[in-house]
Design an enzyme around this catalytic site. Sequence first.
Site, PDB file in Angstrom:
ATOM      1  N   TYR A 123       0.575  -2.901   5.163  1.00 46.96           N
ATOM      2  CA  TYR A 123      -0.278  -2.289   6.188  1.00 46.96           C
ATOM      3  C   TYR A 123      -1.447  -3.229   6.445  1.00 46.96           C
ATOM      4  O   TYR A 123      -2.100  -3.675   5.482  1.00 46.96           O
ATOM      5  CB  TYR A 123      -0.805  -0.924   5.702  1.00 46.96           C
ATOM      6  CG  TYR A 123      -1.795  -0.314   6.678  1.00 46.96           C
ATOM      7  CD1 TYR A 123      -1.371   0.588   7.652  1.00 46.96           C
ATOM      8  CD2 TYR A 123      -3.137  -0.698   6.654  1.00 46.96           C
ATOM      9  CE1 TYR A 123      -2.259   1.106   8.568  1.00 46.96           C
ATOM     10  CE2 TYR A 123      -4.036  -0.182   7.576  1.00 46.96           C
ATOM     11  CZ  TYR A 123      -3.592   0.709   8.528  1.00 46.96           C
ATOM     12  OH  TYR A 123      -4.475   1.216   9.443  1.00 46.96           O
ATOM     13  N   GLU A 178      -3.601  -2.484  14.690  1.00 46.24           N
ATOM     14  CA  GLU A 178      -2.987  -2.031  13.445  1.00 46.24           C
ATOM     15  C   GLU A 178      -1.526  -2.442  13.441  1.00 46.24           C
ATOM     16  O   GLU A 178      -0.840  -2.286  14.450  1.00 46.24           O
ATOM     17  CB  GLU A 178      -3.091  -0.500  13.342  1.00 46.24           C
ATOM     18  CG  GLU A 178      -2.495   0.065  12.064  1.00 46.24           C
ATOM     19  CD  GLU A 178      -2.379   1.593  12.121  1.00 46.24           C
ATOM     20  OE1 GLU A 178      -3.234   2.271  11.550  1.00 46.24           O
ATOM     21  OE2 GLU A 178      -1.419   2.081  12.758  1.00 46.24           O
TER      22      GLU A 178
END
Length: 376
Positions: free
Chosen positions: A101, A185
């Site tokens: 992530y 992201e």
Amino acid sequence: MDLLEHQARELFADHGIEVPRAEITDSPKEARGIARRLGGRVVVKAQVKTGGRGKAGGVELAADPAAAELTARRILGMDIKGHRVDTVMLAEPVDIESEFYVSYVLDRADGRFLAIASAEGGTEIEEVAAARPEAVARIPVDPAEGVTTVVAARIADAAGLPPQTVDTLVRLWQVLTREDALLVEVNPLVRTRQGRILALDGKVTLDDNARFRQARWGDQEPPRGDPLEAAAAARGLNYVKLDGEVGVIGNGAGLVMSTLDVVAGCGARPANFLDIGGGASAQVMADGLSVVLSDPAVKSVFVNVFGGITACDAVADGIVRALETVHLTKPLVVRLDGNNAVRGRAVLDARAHPLVQQATTMDGAARRAADLAHAG
Ligand code: GDP
Ligand code: MN
């Protein structure tokens, strides 16, 4: 403005971040052809502006072009957390070894950006962050310094990401700054069994204040979701919809902000923020009034003007001329103060509109507007 995955992916690719080959479509038949072009096996992915598509059944592997068509047919039209799926993306499947992530987000409170990264990316990232916050590294990024190779290495190290991700971390920062994003992201950023680093999913929020210099998004959806905000934006007005019943119009953002506070202090709730700016022409006043009055929640309107370069009599003229085009249906309380206030009040007195009242102080006007809202 939030971008769809395939749009985010396009930005990533433009900045040299590797992404799987993919195409979008709104037709199951076309999905079959795309799958054939991509080699048969594909991942079919709902294009909606919300996360958790995987868990909701909006991301699915199809073994061959016929399966891709069926899967696309099933996913198209699906509802994912209130978002209808109008488009699917078909992507070449990737042989995943690990999922990471990474994100950069503007931290307004801190006046900096925050890099958030974890070696345990994927669909469970929220659970990981809640159960084991230490598995998610949070590193402030100085906007002037940015994410250099050295900073990227520090982020990768803190999160336990392999050194091969450093280049992607630097490029992702370039996406953020060059594309005027407030958030970028990638979840998951993956390492394949062959050791390649790819962005498999992307979320990008662009800064609406920078739209004027990001021409490629010019013809996208209106910048605001609220229809009143969209109508105001179309007229170039600085308007924000709020939840109350007292419409507020003022000249100058600071004055309008304090007007909201004073209205709230009188036990009423402001219905909106509207700053008509220093040069408040009759046209701007008319546009402002018509937007505020078209809000069905509005019971009264408080026009709060402090005359400066544009003097109160000019603003009062503007109100009078606005009343010629706008059909006033709700009481208007006007407080004029500052440059040429006396002359401005006389202009409004002379017009003597039955629904327009004047008050000489901001507190008095706010109380009147609050009372009228409660009575209405
Ligand atoms: P999200 O649920 O909305 O975040 O959608 P993602 O695009 O992140 O997909 C969810 C999950 O599906 C990912 O975490 C991966 O595990 C898996 N996935 C997505 N694309 C691929 C792919 O190309 N190959 C494989 N094997 N898995 C994928
Ligand atoms: Mn994801």
